[in-house]
Enzyme design. Structure first.
Site, PDB file in Angstrom:
ATOM      1  N   HIS A 130       0.850  -1.196   0.000  1.00 46.27           N
ATOM      2  CA  HIS A 130       0.000   0.000   0.000  1.00 46.27           C
ATOM      3  C   HIS A 130       0.882   1.241   0.000  1.00 46.27           C
ATOM      4  CE1 HIS A 130      -3.462   2.364   2.190  1.00 46.27           C
ATOM      5  NE2 HIS A 130      -2.973   3.019   1.146  1.00 46.27           N
ATOM      6  N   HIS A 180       1.419   4.810  -2.619  1.00 43.36           N
ATOM      7  CA  HIS A 180       0.962   5.527  -3.818  1.00 43.36           C
ATOM      8  C   HIS A 180       2.168   6.044  -4.591  1.00 43.36           C
ATOM      9  CE1 HIS A 180      -3.309   5.582  -2.534  1.00 43.36           C
ATOM     10  NE2 HIS A 180      -2.745   5.468  -1.340  1.00 43.36           N
ATOM     11  N   HIS A 190      -9.482   1.172  -0.914  1.00 43.92           N
ATOM     12  CA  HIS A 190      -9.354   2.008   0.276  1.00 43.92           C
ATOM     13  C   HIS A 190     -10.715   2.028   0.978  1.00 43.92           C
ATOM     14  CE1 HIS A 190      -5.544   3.399  -1.191  1.00 43.92           C
ATOM     15  NE2 HIS A 190      -5.423   4.306  -0.232  1.00 43.92           N
ATOM     16  N   GLU A 229     -11.004   4.304   6.278  1.00 43.48           N
ATOM     17  CA  GLU A 229     -10.110   5.430   6.598  1.00 43.48           C
ATOM     18  C   GLU A 229     -10.991   6.679   6.588  1.00 43.48           C
ATOM     19  OE1 GLU A 229      -7.950   7.273   3.519  1.00 43.48           O
ATOM     20  OE2 GLU A 229      -6.221   7.820   4.750  1.00 43.48           O
ATOM     21  N   ASP A 277       1.851   4.157   2.619  1.00 45.16           N
ATOM     22  CA  ASP A 277       0.825   4.994   2.017  1.00 45.16           C
ATOM     23  C   ASP A 277       1.456   6.108   1.165  1.00 45.16           C
ATOM     24  OD1 ASP A 277      -1.844   5.499   1.457  1.00 45.16           O
ATOM     25  OD2 ASP A 277      -2.249   6.613   3.293  1.00 45.16           O
ATOM     26  N   ASP A 278       1.909   7.170   1.804  1.00 40.21           N
ATOM     27  CA  ASP A 278       2.389   8.352   1.083  1.00 40.21           C
ATOM     28  C   ASP A 278       3.744   8.807   1.634  1.00 40.21           C
ATOM     29  OD1 ASP A 278       0.142   9.090  -0.773  1.00 40.21           O
ATOM     30  OD2 ASP A 278      -0.974   8.955   1.096  1.00 40.21           O
TER      31      ASP A 278
HETATM   32  N1  ADE Z   1      -4.619   8.647  -2.091  1.00 39.88           N
HETATM   33  C1  ADE Z   1      -3.385   8.844  -1.630  1.00 39.88           C
HETATM   34  N2  ADE Z   1      -3.336   8.702  -0.290  1.00 39.88           N
HETATM   35  C2  ADE Z   1      -4.609   8.425   0.095  1.00 39.88           C
HETATM   36  C3  ADE Z   1      -5.222   8.187   1.349  1.00 39.88           C
HETATM   37  N3  ADE Z   1      -4.508   8.189   2.481  1.00 39.88           N
HETATM   38  N4  ADE Z   1      -6.551   7.932   1.367  1.00 39.88           N
HETATM   39  C4  ADE Z   1      -7.275   7.924   0.236  1.00 39.88           C
HETATM   40  N5  ADE Z   1      -6.751   8.149  -0.959  1.00 39.88           N
HETATM   41  C5  ADE Z   1      -5.425   8.403  -1.042  1.00 39.88           C
HETATM   42 ZN    ZN Z   2      -3.556   4.842   0.431  1.00 34.33          ZN
END
Ligand code: ADE
Ligand code: ZN
Length: 336
Positions: A17, A19, A196, A199, A276-277
């Protein structure tokens, strides 16, 4: 280096997971910007010092980041960079999520071929084996979803592993019914399905992902903990939850003590751990993310290894690749 960090650095890692939009360091984006005759709004090392207050703010920020990637050659370079960066910290296998709505400058066939080329080059140069899922946004239409799956069918490559969906469910509301046909078609075509949920949505989003989208895995899923019966079901059915602690602490939980990671582990949920990011989270490495999770939820080394095994089981790749990953984990376990 402390023992835990050393253990985590050496441990073969699998990430499911992450991006792709948030894996490009400032220096790489500066290189791309210069090629377009543009300049970054801030110095490269400060590019990600953004003030995203919430998920919507943050998704808009990702649109601006991706606009610096001007050509498909740049996109291939970004994918290659991700594969090389994974290998530096012993991530053997990763599945990146790419949401084409962040990349309006490229057609779907161009995105698929550029990312495939970048991951091929990365692995050939000793980088991680990377695959990707193409992701819908929650605010897209059923027709757009169908078009994405058609492009996936037409332009399929071995690196394209599945269909996913992300975006802001707090704004879109429940969209399971809207996207169910596209997910069903992707399933028929043999793609993996991930969503997703849990969240920006609560337990009802997770239920939709399971029952409408028939997702194989849930990205995040942490808010399933608000519904004990759902949590029990997820654990009993071994539905993989791709949990991202640092991201959740930045975007979701005001009080870190609310994060249910320990609870998920204690009920026997199939937890995997990801970033995630990463760039948005201070160029976060997976090693550091796992260290934070270990400290936060008092995870043992055995639990950390177990999360890697669960990620292998949950990966959208063939049995041969899974066998090689399991062998690497076993070799590490027996020597550590
Ligand atoms: N796209 C990138 N990060 C995300 C996140 N945390 N939740 C939903 N979409 C995303
Ligand atoms: Zn994500």
């Amino acid at each position: 280096m402390d023992h835990l960090t050393d253990f985590l650095l050496q441990m073969p890692k699998i990430e499911l997971h992450v991006h792709l939009e948030s894996t490009m360091p400032g220096w790489l984006l500066e290189r791309f910007a210069v090629r377009q005759g543009r300049t970054l709004p801030r110095a490269p090392e400060e590019l990600y010092h953004c003030s995203a207050e919430d998920l919507s703010d943050f998704l808009g920020f990702l649109d601006r980041i991706c606009s610096y990637v001007g050509t498909t050659a740049d996109l291939a370079e970004a994918a290659e960079h991700f594969s090389a960066a994974c290998r530096e910290e012993n991530i053997l296998y990763a599945e990146a999520i790419l949401n084409p709505t962040h990349w309006p400058q490229f057609s779907l066939p161009d995105i698929i071929s550029a990312v495939t080329e970048g991951f091929d080059r990365g692995e050939a140069a000793g980088g991680a084996d990377c695959r990707f899922t193409l992701s819908l946004s929650r605010n897209q239409t059923a027709e757009e979803a169908d078009a994405l799956v058609s492009a996936m069918e037409r332009c399929r490559t071995p690196r394209l592993a599945g269909l996913s969906i992300d975006g802001n469910e707090a704004l879109s509301g429940r969209t399971g019914d809207r996207f169910a046909p596209a997910f069903a078609r992707a399933r028929e075509l043999g793609f993996g399905l991930t969503a997703h949920a849990g969240e920006s949505s609560g337990p009802e989003g997770v239920l939709d992902a399971l029952e409408c989208l028939k997702a194989d895995r849930i990205d995040h899923g942490v808010r399933a903990a608000e519904d004990p019966a759902l949590l029990e079901r997820l654990a009993a059915q071994r539905v993989p939850l791709n949990v991202c602690l640092s991201s959740n602490l930045a975007l979701l939980y005001r009080d870190p003590r609310e994060h249910p990671l320990r609870q998920l582990l204690d009920v026997g949920a199939a937890v995997t751990l990801s970033r995630d990011d990463p760039m948005f989270l201070g160029a976060l490495t997976l090693t550091e993310e796992l260290r934070r999770a270990a400290v936060f939820a008092r995870m043992s080394e055995a639990e950390l290894l177990r999360c890697q095994e669960i990620a292998v089981d949950a990966a959208f790749c063939g049995e041969e690749t899974k066998a090689a990953l399991r062998a690497a984990l076993e070799a590490f376990r027996s020597q550590s």
